[in-house]
Design a protein around this motif. Structure first.
Motif, PDB file in Angstrom:
ATOM      1  N   SER A  44      27.379  73.701  72.856  1.00 16.04           N
ATOM      2  CA  SER A  44      27.657  74.207  71.508  1.00 16.04           C
ATOM      3  C   SER A  44      27.640  73.096  70.465  1.00 16.04           C
ATOM      4  N   ARG A  45      27.922  71.844  70.891  1.00 18.01           N
ATOM      5  CA  ARG A  45      27.903  70.710  69.964  1.00 18.01           C
ATOM      6  C   ARG A  45      26.750  69.747  70.257  1.00 18.01           C
ATOM      7  N   ASP A  46      25.852  70.143  71.122  1.00 21.98           N
ATOM      8  CA  ASP A  46      24.672  69.316  71.371  1.00 21.98           C
ATOM      9  C   ASP A  46      23.906  69.179  70.051  1.00 21.98           C
ATOM     10  N   PRO A  47      23.568  67.953  69.651  1.00 21.64           N
ATOM     11  CA  PRO A  47      22.901  67.771  68.352  1.00 21.64           C
ATOM     12  C   PRO A  47      21.642  68.599  68.184  1.00 21.64           C
ATOM     13  N   ARG A  48      20.895  68.830  69.246  1.00 22.22           N
ATOM     14  CA  ARG A  48      19.674  69.626  69.148  1.00 22.22           C
ATOM     15  C   ARG A  48      19.992  71.094  68.857  1.00 22.22           C
ATOM     16  N   VAL A  49      21.075  71.572  69.442  1.00 27.02           N
ATOM     17  CA  VAL A  49      21.478  72.958  69.220  1.00 27.02           C
ATOM     18  C   VAL A  49      22.039  73.128  67.822  1.00 27.02           C
ATOM     19  N   VAL A  50      22.880  72.187  67.406  1.00 25.98           N
ATOM     20  CA  VAL A  50      23.470  72.248  66.063  1.00 25.98           C
ATOM     21  C   VAL A  50      22.384  72.178  64.991  1.00 25.98           C
ATOM     22  N   GLU A  51      21.436  71.295  65.171  1.00 24.20           N
ATOM     23  CA  GLU A  51      20.373  71.162  64.175  1.00 24.20           C
ATOM     24  C   GLU A  51      19.494  72.411  64.126  1.00 24.20           C
ATOM     25  N   ALA A  52      19.246  73.035  65.267  1.00 19.45           N
ATOM     26  CA  ALA A  52      18.460  74.273  65.273  1.00 19.45           C
ATOM     27  C   ALA A  52      19.173  75.370  64.499  1.00 19.45           C
ATOM     28  N   ALA A  53      20.493  75.464  64.670  1.00 19.37           N
ATOM     29  CA  ALA A  53      21.260  76.462  63.931  1.00 19.37           C
ATOM     30  C   ALA A  53      21.247  76.161  62.434  1.00 19.37           C
ATOM     31  N   ALA A  54      21.409  74.890  62.089  1.00 19.90           N
ATOM     32  CA  ALA A  54      21.408  74.509  60.669  1.00 19.90           C
ATOM     33  C   ALA A  54      20.047  74.766  60.028  1.00 19.90           C
ATOM     34  N   ALA A  55      18.989  74.456  60.762  1.00 19.65           N
ATOM     35  CA  ALA A  55      17.646  74.692  60.236  1.00 19.65           C
ATOM     36  C   ALA A  55      17.401  76.181  60.027  1.00 19.65           C
ATOM     37  N   ALA A  56      17.910  77.002  60.920  1.00 18.00           N
ATOM     38  CA  ALA A  56      17.751  78.451  60.756  1.00 18.00           C
ATOM     39  C   ALA A  56      18.492  78.950  59.525  1.00 18.00           C
ATOM     40  N   ARG A  58      19.006  77.236  56.826  1.00 11.61           N
ATOM     41  CA  ARG A  58      18.210  76.835  55.658  1.00 11.61           C
ATOM     42  C   ARG A  58      16.978  77.722  55.495  1.00 11.61           C
ATOM     43  N   THR A  59      16.432  78.190  56.607  1.00  8.13           N
ATOM     44  CA  THR A  59      15.208  79.000  56.558  1.00  8.13           C
ATOM     45  C   THR A  59      15.496  80.469  56.261  1.00  8.13           C
ATOM     46  N   TRP A  60      16.481  81.043  56.965  1.00  2.00           N
ATOM     47  CA  TRP A  60      16.726  82.484  56.922  1.00  2.00           C
ATOM     48  C   TRP A  60      17.981  82.877  56.168  1.00  2.00           C
ATOM     49  N   THR A 266      21.474  81.837  62.623  1.00  2.00           N
ATOM     50  CA  THR A 266      22.045  80.578  63.115  1.00  2.00           C
ATOM     51  C   THR A 266      22.366  80.669  64.602  1.00  2.00           C
ATOM     52  N   SER A 267      23.023  81.755  65.006  1.00  2.00           N
ATOM     53  CA  SER A 267      23.355  81.934  66.418  1.00  2.00           C
ATOM     54  C   SER A 267      22.099  82.128  67.254  1.00  2.00           C
ATOM     55  N   THR A 268      21.129  82.853  66.707  1.00  2.00           N
ATOM     56  CA  THR A 268      19.885  83.106  67.433  1.00  2.00           C
ATOM     57  C   THR A 268      19.142  81.811  67.719  1.00  2.00           C
ATOM     58  N   ALA A 269      18.980  81.000  66.688  1.00  2.00           N
ATOM     59  CA  ALA A 269      18.262  79.739  66.853  1.00  2.00           C
ATOM     60  C   ALA A 269      19.046  78.760  67.716  1.00  2.00           C
TER      61      ALA A 269
END
Length: 379
Positions: A44-56, A58-60, A266-269
């Motif tokens: 849940s705090r893996d940087p790759r997972v957090v960044e994917a949620a944040a990017a989503a 910003r996008t959606w 965010t949760s999906t990504a």
């Protein structure tokens, strides 16, 4: 009796039975070692997972904006559904807003008053509630009793030759932590043309693509999976996986899916990124299983098939006291008490999380051994 008086009576009864529960918000700087949560792989705090949620976000944006059948189905939903299906070896997947909704959706859309639902006595509350909502005929069978399932299906087949039947089980049961005999259950279900619905909430991720896949049952037309995205994948949401025709049916008939806002992007990504990590880096799951073995050995109880170990306590009060003692020493564990336990035995709930660093894990294991040993001596 007024509502105020009734609430007061209920509170007194809960307190006397040691069953009072409270909400305790965690601060951002919580110093405790968390062995109570469901973030099994520590993603849940893996940087790759957090960044994917944040990017989503910003996008959606932060929400899907509508139900899935209106405008709430986003490209990221389809991407996650494809990835889940491919990972678990299922033909198709449908993402819901929670694992609870996934179980409600599949059972209520498939069962009706003419359907027999054969339910293991230890299935999750969401499956129990789903059966109630479906108003189906139900046969609750003893835990992990394949012969009882067979007898229930045989009786139904004799009484209603054209009737449909579902069998509800979990791949790993959340309280006792044991694994279901999936191969035997699938064989019985196939013999009576029943659908085996397997809740993989505690199997997915901890056992790679899940125990259904491990049992060689992936893609079988009479085996349906449900899963949560909030445990090993560290996000939020749920999914139903199985034949394409099943998913098409759910899209058109499952009220918990149709009338619910789509899962937040965010949760999906985040779940999609976590899936890729879990798939490509199996050592996270290896670490969970190794820690489970060490934890069970230290506490003198059989290891669980999943990431959660249940440690029996003499009473609900003893379980709460042990939980409080550990929290005071900086270790957070959960607590199973009636009515959350199918056999009425209060337990500590300890997660063998891969996300805890080695030093914190070793200290927590020593404290657990000390506290649990003290409770056993006092009893």
């Amino acid at each position: 009796m007024t509502w105020a008086a009734w609430w007061a009576d209920q509170a007194r009864e809960r307190e006397a039975a040691g069953l009072t529960r409270t909400l305790r918000p965690r601060p951002t700087d919580d110093p405790t070692t968390d062995l109570a949560g469901n973030d099994y792989l520590g993603l849940s705090r893996d940087p790759r997972v957090v960044e994917a949620a944040a990017a989503a976000a910003r996008t959606w944006g932060v929400g899907a904006g509508a139900s899935r059948l209106v405008t709430g189905t986003l490209a990221v939903h389809a991407e996650l559904e494809h990835a889940l299906a491919a990972w678990t070896g299922q033909p198709a997947a449908l993402v819901c807003s929670t694992g609870y909704h996934a179980n409600l959706a599949v059972v209520t859309a498939l069962a009706d008053p003419g359907t027999l639902v054969v339910s293991d006595a230890h299935v999750h509350a969401s499956l129990i509630d789903a059966v109630r909502l479906a108003r189906a005929r139900v046969a609750v069978v003893p835990h992990d009793d394949v012969d009882a399932v067979r007898r229930a299906l045989a009786t139904h087949a004799a009484q209603a030759p054209d009737g449909r039947a579902l069998v509800l089980v979990e791949s790993v049961y959340s309280v006792l932590g044991d694994a279901a005999p999936l191969a035997d259950l699938a064989e019985v279900a196939a013999a009576y043309d029943a659908l085996l619905v397997v809740d993989e909430a505690h199997g997915l991720g901890v056992h790679g693509p899940g125990l259904v896949a491990s049992a060689g049952l992936a893609g079988q037309p009479h085996v349906v999976l449900t899963a949560t995205l909030s445990k090993a994948l560290g996000a939020q949401g749920g999914a139903v996986l199985g034949p394409v025709a099943l998913v098409e049916h759910l899209v058109n008939r499952a009220r918990p899916f149709i009338f619910d806002t789509g899962l937040a992007p965010t949760s999906t990504a985040g779940a999609l990124a976590a899936l890729r990590v879990a798939r490509d880096e199996p050592w996270h799951a290896d670490r969970v299983r190794a820690r489970m073995a060490a934890l069970a050995g230290a506490l003198g109880v059989p290891p669980a098939a999943g990431a959660v170990l249940s440690v029996p306590m003499p009473s609900p009060q003893a379980a709460v006291a042990a939980q409080s003692d550990l929290l005071g020493r900086g270790v957070r564990v959960g607590c199973f008490r009636p009515p959350s336990v199918p056999d009425g035995v209060a337990r500590l709930r300890v997660t063998a999380s891969a996300g805890v660093d080695d030093a914190a894990w070793d200290r927590a294991l020593a404290l657990l051994t000390d506290v649990v040993g003290g409770v056993r001596e006092a009893a």
